[in-house]
Write a protein that holds these residues in place. Structure first.
Motif, PDB file in Angstrom:
ATOM      1  N   ALA A 105       0.822  -1.206   0.000  1.00 47.24           N
ATOM      2  CA  ALA A 105       0.000   0.000   0.000  1.00 47.24           C
ATOM      3  C   ALA A 105       0.857   1.258   0.000  1.00 47.24           C
ATOM      4  O   ALA A 105       0.519   2.260  -0.646  1.00 47.24           O
ATOM      5  CB  ALA A 105      -0.925   0.004   1.215  1.00 47.24           C
ATOM      6  N   GLY A 106       1.987   1.218   0.715  1.00 42.26           N
ATOM      7  CA  GLY A 106       2.859   2.384   0.765  1.00 42.26           C
ATOM      8  C   GLY A 106       3.436   2.731  -0.591  1.00 42.26           C
ATOM      9  O   GLY A 106       3.571   3.907  -0.940  1.00 42.26           O
ATOM     10  N   ARG A 107       3.771   1.718  -1.378  1.00 42.93           N
ATOM     11  CA  ARG A 107       4.306   1.966  -2.715  1.00 42.93           C
ATOM     12  C   ARG A 107       3.242   2.531  -3.652  1.00 42.93           C
ATOM     13  O   ARG A 107       3.581   3.103  -4.703  1.00 42.93           O
ATOM     14  CB  ARG A 107       4.894   0.681  -3.290  1.00 42.93           C
ATOM     15  CG  ARG A 107       6.162   0.235  -2.570  1.00 42.93           C
ATOM     16  CD  ARG A 107       6.769  -0.995  -3.208  1.00 42.93           C
ATOM     17  NE  ARG A 107       7.244  -0.740  -4.556  1.00 42.93           N
ATOM     18  CZ  ARG A 107       8.440  -0.221  -4.853  1.00 42.93           C
ATOM     19  NH1 ARG A 107       9.272   0.129  -3.874  1.00 42.93           N
ATOM     20  NH2 ARG A 107       8.805  -0.039  -6.107  1.00 42.93           N
ATOM     21  N   ARG A 108       2.006   2.381  -3.265  1.00 40.98           N
ATOM     22  CA  ARG A 108       0.906   2.950  -4.049  1.00 40.98           C
ATOM     23  C   ARG A 108       0.343   4.208  -3.404  1.00 40.98           C
ATOM     24  O   ARG A 108      -0.741   4.660  -3.758  1.00 40.98           O
ATOM     25  CB  ARG A 108      -0.185   1.887  -4.244  1.00 40.98           C
ATOM     26  CG  ARG A 108       0.239   0.828  -5.247  1.00 40.98           C
ATOM     27  CD  ARG A 108      -0.493  -0.476  -5.074  1.00 40.98           C
ATOM     28  NE  ARG A 108      -0.050  -1.467  -6.062  1.00 40.98           N
ATOM     29  CZ  ARG A 108       1.102  -2.137  -5.950  1.00 40.98           C
ATOM     30  NH1 ARG A 108       1.907  -1.931  -4.909  1.00 40.98           N
ATOM     31  NH2 ARG A 108       1.463  -2.999  -6.882  1.00 40.98           N
ATOM     32  N   ARG A 109       1.082   4.727  -2.440  1.00 40.22           N
ATOM     33  CA  ARG A 109       0.777   6.014  -1.791  1.00 40.22           C
ATOM     34  C   ARG A 109      -0.600   6.016  -1.141  1.00 40.22           C
ATOM     35  O   ARG A 109      -1.337   7.009  -1.194  1.00 40.22           O
ATOM     36  CB  ARG A 109       0.906   7.162  -2.794  1.00 40.22           C
ATOM     37  CG  ARG A 109       2.245   7.177  -3.508  1.00 40.22           C
ATOM     38  CD  ARG A 109       2.408   8.380  -4.398  1.00 40.22           C
ATOM     39  NE  ARG A 109       2.532   9.594  -3.606  1.00 40.22           N
ATOM     40  CZ  ARG A 109       2.754  10.807  -4.131  1.00 40.22           C
ATOM     41  NH1 ARG A 109       2.853  10.951  -5.436  1.00 40.22           N
ATOM     42  NH2 ARG A 109       2.864  11.855  -3.352  1.00 40.22           N
ATOM     43  N   LYS A 110      -0.932   4.914  -0.485  1.00 38.64           N
ATOM     44  CA  LYS A 110      -2.186   4.828   0.261  1.00 38.64           C
ATOM     45  C   LYS A 110      -1.985   5.439   1.645  1.00 38.64           C
ATOM     46  O   LYS A 110      -1.121   5.014   2.411  1.00 38.64           O
ATOM     47  CB  LYS A 110      -2.632   3.378   0.401  1.00 38.64           C
ATOM     48  CG  LYS A 110      -2.739   2.617  -0.916  1.00 38.64           C
ATOM     49  CD  LYS A 110      -3.837   3.180  -1.797  1.00 38.64           C
ATOM     50  CE  LYS A 110      -3.987   2.323  -3.060  1.00 38.64           C
ATOM     51  NZ  LYS A 110      -5.049   2.863  -3.965  1.00 38.64           N
ATOM     52  N   ARG A 111      -2.768   6.426   1.985  1.00 37.12           N
ATOM     53  CA  ARG A 111      -2.577   7.137   3.245  1.00 37.12           C
ATOM     54  C   ARG A 111      -2.751   6.241   4.457  1.00 37.12           C
ATOM     55  O   ARG A 111      -2.102   6.432   5.479  1.00 37.12           O
ATOM     56  CB  ARG A 111      -3.561   8.315   3.330  1.00 37.12           C
ATOM     57  CG  ARG A 111      -3.251   9.463   2.381  1.00 37.12           C
ATOM     58  CD  ARG A 111      -4.209  10.619   2.610  1.00 37.12           C
ATOM     59  NE  ARG A 111      -4.150  11.100   3.972  1.00 37.12           N
ATOM     60  CZ  ARG A 111      -3.280  12.020   4.398  1.00 37.12           C
ATOM     61  NH1 ARG A 111      -2.390  12.517   3.569  1.00 37.12           N
ATOM     62  NH2 ARG A 111      -3.294  12.420   5.653  1.00 37.12           N
ATOM     63  N   GLN A 242       2.165  11.031   4.133  1.00 34.76           N
ATOM     64  CA  GLN A 242       2.246  11.750   5.390  1.00 34.76           C
ATOM     65  C   GLN A 242       1.053  11.394   6.256  1.00 34.76           C
ATOM     66  O   GLN A 242      -0.057  11.210   5.761  1.00 34.76           O
ATOM     67  CB  GLN A 242       2.271  13.262   5.142  1.00 34.76           C
ATOM     68  CG  GLN A 242       3.511  13.715   4.377  1.00 34.76           C
ATOM     69  CD  GLN A 242       3.607  15.207   4.305  1.00 34.76           C
ATOM     70  OE1 GLN A 242       3.092  15.893   5.185  1.00 34.76           O
ATOM     71  NE2 GLN A 242       4.257  15.716   3.292  1.00 34.76           N
ATOM     72  N   THR A 243       1.320  11.306   7.546  1.00 33.19           N
ATOM     73  CA  THR A 243       0.229  11.005   8.477  1.00 33.19           C
ATOM     74  C   THR A 243       0.157  12.079   9.563  1.00 33.19           C
ATOM     75  O   THR A 243      -0.301  11.853  10.650  1.00 33.19           O
ATOM     76  CB  THR A 243       0.463   9.639   9.139  1.00 33.19           C
ATOM     77  OG1 THR A 243       1.741   9.646   9.792  1.00 33.19           O
ATOM     78  CG2 THR A 243       0.431   8.533   8.117  1.00 33.19           C
ATOM     79  N   GLY A 244       0.625  13.262   9.240  1.00 32.87           N
ATOM     80  CA  GLY A 244       0.704  14.320  10.238  1.00 32.87           C
ATOM     81  C   GLY A 244      -0.504  15.226  10.193  1.00 32.87           C
ATOM     82  O   GLY A 244      -1.594  14.868   9.774  1.00 32.87           O
ATOM     83  N   HIS A 245      -0.296  16.468  10.603  1.00 29.70           N
ATOM     84  CA  HIS A 245      -1.386  17.414  10.681  1.00 29.70           C
ATOM     85  C   HIS A 245      -1.815  17.871   9.297  1.00 29.70           C
ATOM     86  O   HIS A 245      -1.014  17.935   8.376  1.00 29.70           O
ATOM     87  CB  HIS A 245      -0.943  18.639  11.486  1.00 29.70           C
ATOM     88  CG  HIS A 245      -0.784  18.349  12.942  1.00 29.70           C
ATOM     89  ND1 HIS A 245      -1.776  17.810  13.708  1.00 29.70           N
ATOM     90  CD2 HIS A 245       0.280  18.525  13.761  1.00 29.70           C
ATOM     91  CE1 HIS A 245      -1.352  17.684  14.956  1.00 29.70           C
ATOM     92  NE2 HIS A 245      -0.109  18.098  15.006  1.00 29.70           N
TER      93      HIS A 245
END
Length: 408
Positions: A105-111, A242-245
């Motif tokens: 999922a990360g390689r497919r840019r899934k948040r 990114q999982t931030g603000h």
């Protein structure tokens, strides 16, 4: 166990630049996740009362490894979750399933995937080196399992993955880390258990994590002299999400979500995965193993529910107590007690509420600042896993005698 982006930093650069963390939002998220794990643990306790008790148990497992290839393979995979005090091949299946999903999922840019191995893109090399080091440890010392449990698992969560994160991916760092880890940490653990932990009446985890610290220090000292290794600046992959603000800035809601995910990530920080999906996988996997037969996970102690809750609680306490260290791209070793003080206390005092809450609180108070203090004093090129594992040994050796003075 953090990586060094330039082989010298004490903590990893966190993608989300969190200039502020509110006490309310952080506490709500962290303690909320601990409560969720607690509910799951309570359900496991209820399920254990009606468990079909099918499948293997822990008792006799080590003695059967030499004569059964299947049991040897199960032991190998069980070693992958022994740092969490789970020791279950089904838990390892959950761990790896979650990590693979996160990688895909990360390689497919899934948040929703979060980050894996700190967003470096090195997870395949991290896992390959750790697994090879574990295989070498089992091959070299597995013959000793006839005499009972042995700490064959220790190389999986220290030298090998740390070497990849400092020296970059590739066969040279992968193989070097694997060999150095198996050659140093397991023999040291075998030596320290009867000469340190046993005479002092301390659990074997103290010897194991001290062996990781000393073995890692020795390995990185050797690595600096090897001509085929050179520290590399490990950059984050641009494909990670990114999982931030949000752009509007931090809010108590975003702090709540961040803290909840941070507690969940702590369950696989020791594996250098530090990913929520991998953590959810290992928790669900060990839960399934416990439901099938409580006599397998956590050394057949039947204390897995208490261990799980104590681990989530100590992480939550740590995240709330040391939240300022996560600001502005910082980091804190809130996971250190998750794999040392908290579960060791539950096992040592038979799952009493004093051991669950007291161990969680003492671990959260002591382990992260000790790790931070040691990390600041490490020479350049030495991975902070040395500091983190040393802090585990120190905090466990201090906390358990203190807990022993309390009623249980």
């Amino acid at each position: 166990m953090t990586f060094s982006s330039a082989a010298t930093a004490a903590t990893p650069p966190i993608r989300e630049q969190r200039s502020e963390l509110s006490a309310t939002g952080t506490a709500l998220g962290a303690l909320g996740m601990a409560a969720a794990v607690g509910v799951f643990a309570d359900l496991l306790h209820l399920v254990s009362e009606v468990s079909p008790r099918i499948g293997p148990v822990f008792e006799g497992w080590s003695g059967s490894v030499d004569g059964s290839p299947l049991d040897a393979v199960r032991w190998f995979f069980g070693d992958m979750t022994e740092p969490l005090f789970f020791k279950s091949d089904l838990a390892a299946a959950g761990l790896l399933t979650g990590a693979v999903i996160a990688w895909w999922a990360g390689r497919r840019r899934k948040r929703w995937a979060g980050e894996l191995s700190y967003g470096t893109g090195l997870w395949p090399w991290v896992f390959a080196s750790a697994a090879l080091s574990l295989a070498l440890s089992n091959a070299a010392f597995g013959w000793m399992l006839d005499g009972g449990w042995q700490p064959t698992f220790v190389p999986f969560v220290c030298v090998a993955p740390a070497m990849v994160l400092v020296y970059g991916g590739g066969l040279r760092s992968c193989l070097t880390g694997a060999v150095l880890g198996a050659a140093t940490t397991t023999p040291l653990a075998l030596l320290l258990i009867p000469t340190l932990s046993a005479p002092l009446g301390l659990p074997a985890v103290v010897a194991n994590v001290l062996a990781m610290a000393v073995g890692s220090a020795v390995s990185f000292a050797v690595a600096r002299k090897l001509p085929w290794l050179a520290p590399q600046a490990v950059e984050r992959r641009k494909t990670t999400t990114q999982t931030g603000h949000p752009a509007s800035g931090p809010t108590w809601k975003s702090d709540t979500l961040w803290a909840a995910r941070r507690v969940l990530k702590d369950f696989t920080e020791t594996h250098f995965f530090a990913n929520e999906l991998a953590s959810a996988g290992v928790i669900l996997g060990v839960g399934a193993a416990f439901a099938l037969n409580p006599g397998l996970p956590s050394y057949g102690s039947n204390l897995l529910p208490g261990i799980l809750f104590a681990q989530a609680l100590t992480s939550a306490f740590g995240v709330v107590l040391w939240r300022e260290w996560f600001r502005d791209g910082g980091w804190a070793a809130t996971y250190a007690s998750v794999v040392s003080v908290a579960p060791a206390a539950v096992l040592a005092f038979n799952g009493s509420w004093t051991s669950i809450i007291g161990g969680a609180l003492l671990g959260a108070l002591v382990a992260p600042p000790v790790a931070r203090g040691i990390a600041k004093r490490l020479p350049a090129g030495y991975h902070p896993v040395i500091a983190n594992t040393a802090a585990m040994a120190i905090s466990t050796a201090v906390a358990l005698p203190v807990l022993g003075l309390l009623p249980h």
